[in-house]
Design a protein around this motif. Structure first.
Motif, mmCIF file in Angstrom:
data_model
loop_
_atom_site.group_PDB
_atom_site.id
_atom_site.type_symbol
_atom_site.label_atom_id
_atom_site.label_comp_id
_atom_site.label_asym_id
_atom_site.label_seq_id
_atom_site.Cartn_x
_atom_site.Cartn_y
_atom_site.Cartn_z
ATOM 1 N N LEU A 53 0.854 -1.187 0.000
ATOM 2 C CA LEU A 53 0.000 0.000 0.000
ATOM 3 C C LEU A 53 0.894 1.241 0.000
ATOM 4 O O LEU A 53 2.000 1.223 0.524
ATOM 5 N N GLU A 54 0.379 2.318 -0.602
ATOM 6 C CA GLU A 54 1.177 3.533 -0.782
ATOM 7 C C GLU A 54 0.897 4.526 0.339
ATOM 8 O O GLU A 54 -0.159 5.160 0.369
ATOM 9 N N GLU A 55 1.855 4.669 1.238
ATOM 10 C CA GLU A 55 1.677 5.554 2.388
ATOM 11 C C GLU A 55 1.463 7.004 1.967
ATOM 12 O O GLU A 55 0.637 7.716 2.547
ATOM 13 N N THR A 56 2.184 7.446 0.935
ATOM 14 C CA THR A 56 2.074 8.840 0.498
ATOM 15 C C THR A 56 0.727 9.133 -0.169
ATOM 16 O O THR A 56 0.352 10.281 -0.338
ATOM 17 N N MET A 107 -4.986 11.659 18.255
ATOM 18 C CA MET A 107 -3.779 10.844 18.102
ATOM 19 C C MET A 107 -3.017 11.241 16.840
ATOM 20 O O MET A 107 -1.780 11.375 16.869
ATOM 21 N N THR A 108 -3.740 11.444 15.736
ATOM 22 C CA THR A 108 -3.072 11.862 14.496
ATOM 23 C C THR A 108 -2.350 13.184 14.702
ATOM 24 O O THR A 108 -1.176 13.342 14.328
ATOM 25 N N ASP A 109 -3.036 14.161 15.292
ATOM 26 C CA ASP A 109 -2.425 15.478 15.530
ATOM 27 C C ASP A 109 -1.232 15.351 16.473
ATOM 28 O O ASP A 109 -0.196 16.013 16.278
ATOM 29 N N GLY A 110 -1.383 14.486 17.491
ATOM 30 C CA GLY A 110 -0.289 14.306 18.444
ATOM 31 C C GLY A 110 0.955 13.736 17.783
ATOM 32 O O GLY A 110 2.073 14.236 17.991
ATOM 33 N N PHE A 111 0.786 12.708 16.969
ATOM 34 C CA PHE A 111 1.946 12.122 16.287
ATOM 35 C C PHE A 111 2.591 13.135 15.341
ATOM 36 O O PHE A 111 3.822 13.238 15.258
ATOM 37 N N ASN A 112 1.771 13.872 14.617
ATOM 38 C CA ASN A 112 2.315 14.813 13.636
ATOM 39 C C ASN A 112 2.982 16.031 14.281
ATOM 40 O O ASN A 112 3.664 16.797 13.599
ATOM 41 N N SER A 113 2.795 16.191 15.597
ATOM 42 C CA SER A 113 3.492 17.283 16.293
ATOM 43 C C SER A 113 4.876 16.861 16.773
ATOM 44 O O SER A 113 5.625 17.677 17.306
ATOM 45 N N ARG A 144 8.776 15.190 16.566
ATOM 46 C CA ARG A 144 9.966 15.250 15.733
ATOM 47 C C ARG A 144 10.160 13.931 14.984
ATOM 48 O O ARG A 144 10.103 12.848 15.583
ATOM 49 N N ASN A 145 10.337 14.026 13.669
ATOM 50 C CA ASN A 145 10.629 12.857 12.815
ATOM 51 C C ASN A 145 9.514 11.807 12.826
ATOM 52 O O ASN A 145 9.771 10.618 12.635
ATOM 53 N N VAL A 146 8.270 12.241 13.064
ATOM 54 C CA VAL A 146 7.119 11.339 13.029
ATOM 55 C C VAL A 146 6.083 11.916 12.063
ATOM 56 O O VAL A 146 5.770 13.108 12.124
ATOM 57 N N VAL A 147 5.565 11.081 11.165
ATOM 58 C CA VAL A 147 4.483 11.508 10.266
ATOM 59 C C VAL A 147 3.392 10.450 10.301
ATOM 60 O O VAL A 147 3.670 9.247 10.373
ATOM 61 N N CYS A 148 2.138 10.914 10.269
ATOM 62 C CA CYS A 148 1.025 9.981 10.447
ATOM 63 C C CYS A 148 -0.163 10.398 9.589
ATOM 64 O O CYS A 148 -0.619 11.543 9.671
ATOM 65 N N TYR A 178 -6.868 2.120 14.715
ATOM 66 C CA TYR A 178 -5.418 2.197 14.871
ATOM 67 C C TYR A 178 -4.826 3.444 14.217
ATOM 68 O O TYR A 178 -5.364 3.962 13.244
ATOM 69 N N SER A 179 -3.709 3.888 14.779
ATOM 70 C CA SER A 179 -2.813 4.814 14.101
ATOM 71 C C SER A 179 -1.552 4.046 13.732
ATOM 72 O O SER A 179 -1.117 3.162 14.484
ATOM 73 N N PHE A 180 -0.958 4.425 12.589
ATOM 74 C CA PHE A 180 0.231 3.716 12.106
ATOM 75 C C PHE A 180 1.265 4.745 11.651
ATOM 76 O O PHE A 180 1.552 4.895 10.467
ATOM 77 N N PRO A 181 1.831 5.491 12.623
ATOM 78 C CA PRO A 181 2.769 6.552 12.260
ATOM 79 C C PRO A 181 4.098 6.000 11.766
ATOM 80 O O PRO A 181 4.571 4.951 12.237
ATOM 81 N N GLN A 182 4.701 6.731 10.845
ATOM 82 C CA GLN A 182 6.065 6.422 10.403
ATOM 83 C C GLN A 182 7.043 7.135 11.330
ATOM 84 O O GLN A 182 6.896 8.337 11.601
ATOM 85 N N ILE A 183 8.023 6.388 11.816
ATOM 86 C CA ILE A 183 9.057 6.936 12.704
ATOM 87 C C ILE A 183 10.340 7.028 11.883
ATOM 88 O O ILE A 183 10.896 6.007 11.462
ATOM 89 N N ARG A 184 10.819 8.226 11.642
ATOM 90 C CA ARG A 184 12.015 8.428 10.825
ATOM 91 C C ARG A 184 13.249 8.353 11.737
ATOM 92 O O ARG A 184 13.681 9.340 12.322
ATOM 93 N N LEU A 185 13.766 7.143 11.831
ATOM 94 C CA LEU A 185 14.835 6.883 12.793
ATOM 95 C C LEU A 185 16.181 7.385 12.274
ATOM 96 O O LEU A 185 16.571 7.082 11.137
#
Length: 481
Positions: free
Chosen positions: A184-187, A370-376, A378-382, A390-397
């Motif tokens: 699936l395409e996250e973008t 939760m979406t707003d919280g993750f997107n606030s 650093r290095n997290v996009v959701c 569920y939320s499935f945020p991307q963590i940019r490690l």
């Protein structure tokens, strides 16, 4: 001494191959910490009542009376239970051959299967045949039963979305088949591209795999997206042209948190398309009492409905279901109540609607928090959770974090989630447990913690994440696009 039948080295290799991250390393560590006295917030599994969701009153009243039918003989029963709950309990008891303690037909109680068929007809606008509906101990048992019927050996492949709910990867491994991933395409908000499907099938066939079925999870788990009608039509055409069975995991159909894409069943869209697809494409659809605003996970009630499946195959599925004798009967009653809830004019209707709407509206707000919280962070996009739980945020490690994970012998997102658990008590599931593109990392968390607790949970996550990034980030700046 020669090895015994249940020594580890002699076990069925398929059993050893099974992995189920939702109850994996993170969950086990969280359980250990809980025993040591640490407060744990179990957001790893969609288990609403465990996180404080109250049961709906009417179904619990009905099942209580069914479980204790002597209460119906008490002259004061009407002082405690509403008349419509009493009437429904009597109705369900007449459908059994000896109350809730007696086996039912292996397909489930005929009267409840009739209620399910009527629900499907109201939802889709097309008649449904109760003889093609099997009641199961939750949707998971139904999925396992159908995959067991389809998979003949390691050369049989099942197309599964990635990220996927690990029920599918685990069951395919257990039955000795091959998982064929389609990404699936996250973008594109976890959208599905049919060209990716074609590519996945072609690659599998080049390895000698016969692709026999395709799974869709709508709304998505763990990704939370809702499939549009256009997307569903593309999928149905693809399955028809590739001669695939379509398995429609639709257990979150009540969990919709936006108005642009309401839930549409694969069955409705298929029948709307008309012949030849509506008459020839083989479809199995799954639903459950565990999700929606019911959240009755422990009751284990579910069903699957078969469309365009040959009668001989239905007989074989019935035969295998008969080995277990009967799905649990209380779960069947819950299912009947889910598909046939109180109606306008019933004594319990207003209370039922107030309770169910309150749960769904709160879930919609929690999805946004939760979406707003993750997107606030650093290095997290959701992406926004359009549906499911569920939320499935991307963590940019950062590279230093990935190197630290390598030294610890951990997958990077497992390393991150373990650190999160130790610091905050928040138990999540690493994205690697669901599958993800190479070099991209996620975690899955439910949106189920109590609404009043959500701001504090997100603040705790943000504090941990920002400190983690501060520790491991190159201070010249870092981002992964």
């Amino acid at each position: 001494m020669s090895p015994k039948g249940l020594d580890y080295e002699t076990l069925n290799e398929n059993v050893k191959k099974v992995q189920y991250a939702v109850r994996g390393e993170l969950y086990l560590r969280a359980s250990e910490l809980q025993k040591e006295g640490k407060k744990i917030i179990f957001t790893n599994v969609g288990n609403p009542h465990a996180l404080g969701q109250k049961p709906l009153t009417f179904p619990r009243q009905v099942v209580a009376l069914c479980q204790a039918p002597f209460l119906l003989d008490d002259p004061n029963v009407g002082l405690i239970f509403p008349a419509d709950a009493i009437a429904r309990a009597k109705h369900y008891l007449t459908l059994t051959t000896g109350g809730l303690g007696a086996y039912s037909d292996s397909r489930g109680l005929p009267g409840v299967r009739k209620e399910v068929a009527e629900f499907i007809e109201r939802r889709d606008g097309y008649p449904s045949d109760p003889e093609l509906i099997f009641l199961t101990d939750g949707a998971s048992k139904g999925v396992m039963q159908i995959l067991n019927t389809i998979i003949r050996g390691e050369r049989d492949g099942i197309l599964v979305p990635v990220p996927q709910y690990p029920l599918y990867s685990a069951t395919i491994s257990l039955f000795g088949g091959s998982l064929v991933p389609y990404y699936l395409e996250e973008t594109a908000n976890w959208g599905l591209d049919v060209n990716n499907l074609r590519q996945s099938v072609a690659q599998a066939r080049s390895r000698g795999i016969t692709v026999r079925a395709m799974v869709i999870i709508n709304p998505g788990n763990p990704t939370g997206q809702c499939l549009s009608e256009a997307n569903l039509k593309e999928i149905l055409r693809f399955c028809y042209h590739e001669n695939l069975v379509l398995l429609g995991d639709e257990v979150y159909q009540q969990n919709i948190y936006q108005d642009e894409r309401p839930f549409l069943s694969a069955r409705k869209v298929m029948l709307d398309m008309g012949p030849p697809i509506s008459r020839e494409l083989q479809l199995v659809s799954f639903h459950t009492v565990s999700k929606g605003y019911w959240g009755e996970c422990g009751q284990r009630g579910g069903y699957f409905e078969m469309t365009n499946i040959p009668p001989q195959t239905v007989d074989e599925i019935y035969k295998v279901a008969s080995i277990s004798l009967s799905p649990n009967v209380p779960g069947q009653i819950f299912l009947g109540l889910m598909v046939n809830p109180p109606k306008p004019g019933d004594i319990s209707y207003l209370k039922f609607v107030t309770e169910s709407k309150g749960i769904l509206e709160s879930l919609r707000r929690r999805a946004q928090i939760m979406t707003d919280g993750f997107n606030s962070c650093r290095n997290v996009v959701c992406n926004f959770t359009e549906g499911a739980m569920y939320s499935f945020p991307q963590i940019r490690l950062p590279p230093k974090a990935m190197e630290a994970a390598r030294r610890a012998g951990k997958v990077p997102d497992v390393f991150y989630c373990l650190k999160l658990l130790e610091a905050t008590g928040i138990s999540t599931v690493p994205g690697s447990g669901f599958g993800q593109k190479e070099g991209v990392f996620h975690l899955r968390t439910t949106i189920l913690p109590a609404e009043e607790d959500m701001p504090a949970i997100m603040a705790s996550f943000k504090k941990f994440n920002d400190e983690f990034m501060e520790q491991y980030e190159d201070h010249r700046g870092y981002s992964r696009m």
